[in-house]
Structures are given as structure tokens and as C-alpha cells.
Write an enzyme that holds these catalytic residues in place. Structure first.
Site, PDB file in Angstrom:
ATOM      1  N   GLU A   1       1.353  -0.360  -4.934  1.00 35.17           N
ATOM      2  CA  GLU A   1       0.337   0.633  -5.285  1.00 35.17           C
ATOM      3  C   GLU A   1       0.981   2.008  -5.353  1.00 35.17           C
ATOM      4  O   GLU A   1       1.461   2.527  -4.345  1.00 35.17           O
ATOM      5  CB  GLU A   1      -0.779   0.657  -4.233  1.00 35.17           C
ATOM      6  CG  GLU A   1      -1.889   1.621  -4.599  1.00 35.17           C
ATOM      7  CD  GLU A   1      -2.452   2.420  -3.430  1.00 35.17           C
ATOM      8  OE1 GLU A   1      -3.626   2.799  -3.498  1.00 35.17           O
ATOM      9  OE2 GLU A   1      -1.711   2.703  -2.456  1.00 35.17           O
TER      10      GLU A   1
ATOM     11  N   ASP B   1       0.810  -1.218   0.000  1.00 39.47           N
ATOM     12  CA  ASP B   1       0.000   0.000   0.000  1.00 39.47           C
ATOM     13  C   ASP B   1       0.847   1.274   0.000  1.00 39.47           C
ATOM     14  O   ASP B   1       1.836   1.371   0.740  1.00 39.47           O
ATOM     15  CB  ASP B   1      -0.860  -0.047   1.279  1.00 39.47           C
ATOM     16  CG  ASP B   1      -1.780   1.121   1.424  1.00 39.47           C
ATOM     17  OD1 ASP B   1      -2.791   1.164   0.711  1.00 39.47           O
ATOM     18  OD2 ASP B   1      -1.496   2.011   2.266  1.00 39.47           O
TER      19      ASP B   1
HETATM   20  C1  GLC Z   1      -4.081   3.354  -0.151  1.00 37.35           C
HETATM   21  C2  GLC Z   1      -5.393   2.643   0.041  1.00 37.35           C
HETATM   22  C3  GLC Z   1      -6.414   3.610   0.562  1.00 37.35           C
HETATM   23  C4  GLC Z   1      -5.940   4.158   1.869  1.00 37.35           C
HETATM   24  C5  GLC Z   1      -4.556   4.775   1.714  1.00 37.35           C
HETATM   25  C6  GLC Z   1      -3.936   5.062   3.023  1.00 37.35           C
HETATM   26  O1  GLC Z   1      -4.142   4.289  -1.140  1.00 37.35           O
HETATM   27  O2  GLC Z   1      -5.796   2.075  -1.138  1.00 37.35           O
HETATM   28  O3  GLC Z   1      -7.660   3.010   0.706  1.00 37.35           O
HETATM   29  O4  GLC Z   1      -6.832   5.091   2.341  1.00 37.35           O
HETATM   30  O5  GLC Z   1      -3.675   3.905   1.057  1.00 37.35           O
HETATM   31  O6  GLC Z   1      -3.568   3.873   3.628  1.00 37.35           O
END
Ligand code: GLC
Length: 699
Positions: free
Chosen positions: A406, A334
Site C-alpha cells: 500500500e 500497510d
Molecule cells: C494504512 C491503513 C490505514 C491506517 C494507516 C496507519 O494507510 O490503510 O487505515 O490508518 O495505514 O496504519
């Protein structure tokens, strides 16, 4: 290849005809010419004639001594035999040279003919030999299905989805044909960001169940040859994590957690610098017990870990080891681009010159600045590489452990760097998919091509059309285009990620401010509708009963269901006893979007789709068409109309060896399968996508 073969054959033919034409006018023995030319001898034209004639010609020449050219009146009968050639072929030195050149040309032409024939045959043989297919890892073959655990299936009647609920639906996952499941966070959390604020990385939140439930789910998935991918949230923890509780207690040397987070002294009574949180407003919060500020690039309840601290690095690595030892098959990492910040925390981030401010926004927006101090630092890449090396160690011991990162970023070079470091980074390009007006055909091509053309050798593509942070695809492009969007997702080269419910065309629900749960939206009451991620997180629509089978009747689900669940749900789309009892429904069901999805999952297993190359065949303002080809397998053409009106185009191409007619394999409405389509004038309705194929499988 067929083109090369055809060209070689045509060229060989042309050369051959040309040669015959020339030799018609020059009746000499070709083989002799070749032999002589090869020996490099000087030779006379008579040398090439039959022996007796040659001899006579020789004696005649001796008789004629220095007169080499006779008038026809002096010739005897034998001479008459030679007359025509001698007349045409004077043995002057000029003519000898000319003959030599001509015969060397004959030699070359013969060689060219042979070469072309050889090339043509090689091309034909080559085109019927199969293309080498690399061994693919499971994550390259699989369709990966994302489950948002709170919203998939509740098993204990509290209105929130859980692990046992997911296990109850493993049959459905198998029925869909997906081979891997990614779970959004299931770890202990105060749920300020619904699991993305972790308070214990190695325990399951009671809302979702127990560690035993987790083990059981993992076993159930593995028993059906499905993989499990967990969400790893390394950038921050919850402010309830004991590390943060300790860390914020004091800045004494004796405090072992002192440096676990990013702490800095304030400046002029305010925060240390101008950094802004992704969720809006300052990225710093003051803590009196330390008389310092801590960094949070997301919510204040999500303090950033300090990756410059070796203990943090070690702990986080141990978290990965813990789950790897349990047998999970991979991780989705993440928000990784935010991992490390500049060592000097007094630096400001520069304003973004392209930012247009919105008067409705009350908080300072993340987009108002550029972020060189907080994102994509070299130290961040180093941490990712360390984790990848760790996963590789485990891969060597058994099955492959997969890692995807991500990263939301506009810069392709940045994305490709991440793509190289992990197995993949998410490709979010298709979140920008359009439909209707604004030239969606050309636009889609750009979205696809920009990812494909930026990848370097050995990289593997992936596609995302929806997730828990973005509006659902059926809402973004319109329900009429959701089928075509799924076809694009599953038929492009690479790994598709499917967000739960997109396989049945679920749409965003309207969630009032009072029902809103997303803290990001709650913190922005004026603009909550543009911020809220609740609409795409509503419960899975299983059937038409109260609460749609997600939770018990009479229970209030944590988010309201979309009110279309009566007509749009898994059950009406499946072959069930309801369909048997009501034949009308049964007739409709084989064409449901759910069946389309399953058919696509099956079609994607065809080697052409797994290994084949892509070619962008046609893009117009409304149409996007691409082909998938693999030597030795049938070729497929996928053509879709993303515009608002029907369009007719020719997809026939003589040059490519594409036929005038081809058999339909699948269409978005599942209503033309098996038909032969006229590719010279193929009409596509708005939202329609067809897959046709031709050619035979040779292996
Ligand atoms: C990522 C997740 C999102 C979350 C963010 C902070 O982007 O997909 O849902 O709010 O991280 O952890």
C-alpha cells in the site's frame, strides 16, 4: 490482422491488374522473359516468338542485312505476320534495353504479387490462431474482496464483526464468485486505529475471536478454493506492544529493546526536527523516562519501528513466517513507504511549495511538507525485496504466496518501483473517478491510461474503486454511476479489488461527531467530517431486519448503519423466498447491482478479459469506451457514459473490422442483453454502460 490481410489482398489485386494492363500492350512470353532475365542473357525480341516465326524473322534479317526497318510495301505475306510487332518493336539497342527493363519489372511485379498473396494468407491463418496465453497465478485470475472485519458480520452479539461471523458468510462469498479475501487487521490491538495499531503480531484480538476461529475460517475458505490475504502492518506497532513498553523504559545498553523504535534527543526544548504526522501535528512525542522523543508517522499511539535495527528486521520476518506456516496465501503490506527514515534525525523536511493552507485546520498538515527524509528511501525498498524473497521461498514449496504493497504517492515512477518489487502495489487511480460534470469520460481514460502506460513488461495491473480509507464509490460518483464504476473495475485488464458492500452499491453513512470512532477524526473536531473514515466503514447491509442482519436486534452496532438499509441490502437483491412470495420483487431482482456484479465476475473469466489487450477506442468529455481483444476469441467493446446527459456516437469502424451491429452481452441496467445494437449510432443514457461482442471463439 484482418486489416493486414485485406491490404495485402487489395495490393496484390492492384499489382496484378496493373501488370495485365502492361502486358496487354507488350505481348511477350512472360516465362521466357523471366528465364532470360534470370540468365542475364542479351536477347532479341524474336527469341520470344514462336520458333518458325523466329526463324523466318532471322533469315529475313539476314536478307535485309543492315536494313533493319522495312517499308510495308516490300513485305511478303509471312513478313506481314511479323509486321505489327516489328513495327511496334524496333530492334534498336534502345528498344532492347527498354524491353529488358520492362521484363525485369514484370519479374518484380510477379514476385510482389506472390509475396502479397503469401502475406495475406499468412495474416488470415495467423488471425485465426489463438494467442499464446501465459499461465496466470491465482491472484491474477481472482477478484479480491476486502473485508473490514469489524463491520462484516457479528456472531456473538457484541455489535462488532468477528471471524466466526465471516465464516458464516463464506457461502455468500462463494455466491459472489470472489476467489480471494483480504482481511483488514485481526491481530491483538487496543484499537486506536482499529487494528492498524498492533500489540501482538501473532495473536488474534479477542474482539475478533481466537486462533482456533482463525484456523477454522482459513480451512473453510480453502475448502471452497478461496485464498486468504492478511494485512501486515510493519511500519509501526501499538504503544501497548511490549516492545515499546520496554523500549520506552530506558535507554540503557542493557535494555534489549532500546533501539526497536526511532528515538532522538530534542532540540531547543522541542522535537528533534520539523517532521509532521500523516494524521496532522508533530510526528514526535516526548517520553520522560528516556528524556527522548519517539517518531510516529501516524497516531502518537502508533510508534514507528526502527528498521535500521537488525533485531526488528528479524522479528518482523518471523511474523511473516508464522502466518505463512499457518497457510495464509498472501499479505497486504500497510503503509510501506514510511518504513525507513534518514539515519540523521536532525534533518528537516522542506516545505511543499504547492501547498495551500486551510485556515480551518488547527494542526499542521502532512501536505505542508515534502517528505524526502521519511518516505521511499532506498533502505525501504531493500526491506521490501527481502520480504518478497521470503514469500518466493514459500511459493516454491507449494502454492503461490502473494504480496501487495500500500503506497499513496503522486509520482508514477515511485509507484512503479514498488509495483516491480512486490507482485503489485495498489493502483489507487480510480479513487479519482468522477461523474456528471468535469469531463469524466476523458478523465477516466487518463486515469486508466496513466497506470497502463507506465507499467513495464511483465507487470500486472490492478484496480481499486474503494477501501476502508476512502469514501465509498457510490457516494463519490453518485449511486447512478456505481454500476458503471463496478463494470470498469471488473472489465479492465488486471486484478480487481472490491471493498465489502460496494457490490450492492452501499453508500457512506452520516456519522455524527458523537458517534464517531475514528481517532483521526476525533483529533480534528473542527474538520472531523472531512477526516473521518467511519462513513465508509459502517456495517454490511444484509437484510431489512433491525440491524440489517449484521448483529442481533436490540444490540448497538459499533457504528450506526446507513438508514437506507431497508431498501438496499443483500437480501432484496437476491433470489430468496421473499422474491418468490412477492413476485414484484422477484421481477426486479434479476437486474439488481448485486446480480450485475456476479455477472461481471463470470464475464471476467472469459479469456479475452483475462488475457486480452486493451485499446482506448473513444473518449469524449462524457464517454469512455475501450475494447478488449484476444486473437482467436470474440472482441468486446465496453462503452460507458459518465456524464449527465444522453449521448449518441458511432462505434463502427471499417478499418478495425468492427461491425455495424453487435450483440449485447451485459448492460449496467441489465435490460438489453441479447439485443443487437446499432454501433453506428449508439445512445448511452447517463450512467449507462454496455458491453457488446462480436467475432467467434476459435479455441
Ligand atoms: C494504512 C491503513 C490505514 C491506517 C494507516 C496507519 O494507510 O490503510 O487505515 O490508518 O495505514 O496504519
Amino acid at each position: 490482422m484482418p486489416r493486414l490481410a485485406a491490404c495485402s489482398a487489395v495490393f496484390a489485386l492492384v499489382v496484378l491488374v496493373g501488370y495485365l494492363y502492361v502486358t496487354e500492350k507488350q505481348p511477350v512470353s512472360v516465362m521466357s522473359a523471366i528465364m532470360r532475365a534470370m540468365e542475364g542473357d542479351d536477347w532479341e525480341i524474336e527469341d520470344l516468338l514462336p520458333k518458325e516465326i523466329g526463324r523466318q524473322s532471322q533469315s529475313q534479317r539476314e536478307e535485309d542485312s543492315d536494313d533493319s526497318y522495312h517499308s510495308s510495301s516490300d513485305d511478303d505475306d509471312e513478313d506481314a505476320l511479323l509486321r505489327p510487332s516489328r513495327k511496334k518493336l524496333p530492334s534498336s539497342s534502345l528498344w532492347q534495353k527498354y524491353s529488358r527493363v520492362l521484363n525485369r519489372a514484370s519479374l518484380c511485379l510477379c514476385a510482389a504479387v506472390l509475396a502479397c498473396l503469401a502475406l495475406g494468407s499468412a495474416a488470415v491463418i495467423y488471425s485465426y490462431r489463438s494467442q499464446p496465453r501465459p499461465e496466470l497465478h491465482w491472484w491474477q485470475r481472482a477478484v479480491i474482496y476486502q473485508i473490514y472485519p469489524r463491520s462484516f458480520q457479528d456472531s456473538n452479539g457484541d455489535g462488532i464483526g468477528d471471524l466466526r461471523g465471516i465464516e458464516r458468510r463464506v457461502d455468500y462469498l462463494e455466491y459472489l464468485g470472489v476467489e480471494a479475501v483480504w482481511l483488514s487487521p485481526i491481530f491483538k490491538s487496543p484499537m486506536k486505529d482499529f487494528g492498524y495499531d498492533v500489540s501482538d503480531f501473532t495473536d488474534i484480538d479477542p474482539i475478533f475471536g481466537t486462533m482456533a476461529d482463525f484456523d477454522s475460517l482459513l480451512k473453510a475458505l480453502h475448502a471452497r478454493d478461496m485464498k486468504l490475504i492478511l494485512d501486515f502492518v510493519p511500519n509501526h506497532t501499538s504503544d501497548q506492544h511490549h516492545w515499546f513498553v520496554w523500549s520506552s523504559g530506558s535507554r540503557d545498553e542493557s535494555n534489549p529493546y532500546r533501539d526497536y523504535y526511532v528515538w532522538a534527543d530534542g532540540r531547543d526544548g522541542g522535537p528533534p526536527n520539523n517532521w509532521v504526522s500523516v494524521f496532522g501535528g508533530p510526528a514526535w512525542t516526548y517520553v520522560a523516562s528516556r528524556d527522548q522523543w519517539y517518531l510516529h508517522q501516524f497516531l502518537p499511539e502508533q510508534p514507528d519501528l526502527n528498521f535500521r535495527c537488525p533485531d526488528v528486521r528479524r522479528h518482523m520476518e518471523n511474523v511473516l513466517r508464522f502466518w505463512l506456516e499457518k497457510g495464509v496465501d498472501g499479505f497486504r503490506l500497510d503503509a510501506v513507504k514510511h518504513l525507513v527514515e534518514t539515519a540523521d534525525l536532525s534533518w528537516h523536511e522542506p516545505p511543499n511549495p504547492g501547498y495551500v493552507s486551510d485556515p480551518e485546520e488547527t494542526l499542521e498538515q502532512y501536505g505542508s511538507l515534502l517528505h524526502p527524509c521519511t518516505t521511499n528511501l532506498e533502505e525501504t525498498h531493500a526491506v521490501i525485496r527481502e520480504w518478497k524473497a521470503l514469500l518466493d521461498q514459500y511459493s516454491k514449496k507449494g502454492s503461490y504466496r502473494f504480496m501487495i504493497t500500500e503506497v499513496y504517492d503522486d509520482d508514477m515512477r515511485v509507484l512503479m518501483t514498488y509495483n516491480r518489487e512486490a507482485d503489485m502495489t495498489f493502483n489507487f487511480n480510480l479513487l479519482g473517478l468522477g461523474s456528471g460534470a468535469h469531463a469524466p469520460g476523458n478523465h477516466t481514460r487518463r486515469l486508466v491510461e496513466s497506470w497502463m502506460s507506465n507499467m513495464t513488461d511483465g507487470q500486472w495491473p490492478n484496480w481499486v474503486i474503494g477501501n476502508h480509507d476512502n469514501h465509498r464509490v457510490a457516494t463519490r460518483v453518485g449511486p447512478q454511476y456505481a454500476r458503471a464504476a463496478n463494470m470498469l473495475l471488473l472489465l479492465l485488464p488486471g486484478t480487481p479489488f472490491c471493498y465489502y458492500g460496494d457490490e450492492i452499491g452501499m453508500e457512506d453513512a452520516r456519522v455524527s461527531y458523537n458517534d464517531t470512532k475514528d481517532t483521526f477524526a476525533l483529533n480534528n473536531p473542527e474538520t472531523y467530517e472531512t477526516k473521518s473514515r467511519d462513513p465508509e466503514r459502517t456495517p454490511m447491509q444484509w437484510n431489512r431486519t433491525e440491524n440489517s442482519g449484521f448483529t442481533d436486534a436490540g444490540v448497538r452496532p459499533w457504528l450506526p448503519l446507513h438508514d437506507n438499509y431497508h431498501r438496499l441490502n443483500v437480501q432484496v437483491y437476491c433470489l430468496t423466498f421473499i422474491n418468490v412470495l412477492f413476485p414484484q420483487t422477484q421481477r426486479a431482482h434479476p437486474r439488481s447491482i448485486l446480480h450485475l456484479f456476479r455477472a461481471l465476475v463470470e464475464l471476467r473469466k472469459e479469456p479475452t478479459f483475462l488475457y486480452g489487450t486493451i485499446r482506448y477506442f473513444l473518449s469524449t468529455p462524457n464517454i469512455f469506451a475501450f475494447s478488449r481483444t484476444l486473437r482467436g476469441r470474440p472482441t468486446y467493446l465496453v462503452a460507458m457514459n459518465l456524464g449527465g446527459k444522453s449521448e449518441t456516437h458511432s462505434y463502427y469502424s471499417w478499418w478495425d473490422g468492427w461491425p455495424r451491429e453487435a450483440a449485447v452481452v451485459l448492460t449496467s441496467d441489465m435490460d438489453r442483453e441479447g439485443e443487437m445494437l446499432d454501433l453506428k449510432a449508439l445512445t448511452l443514457r447517463p450512467g449507462e454502460c454496455v458491453v457488446v461482442k462480436w467475432g467467434r471463439a476459435w479455441n
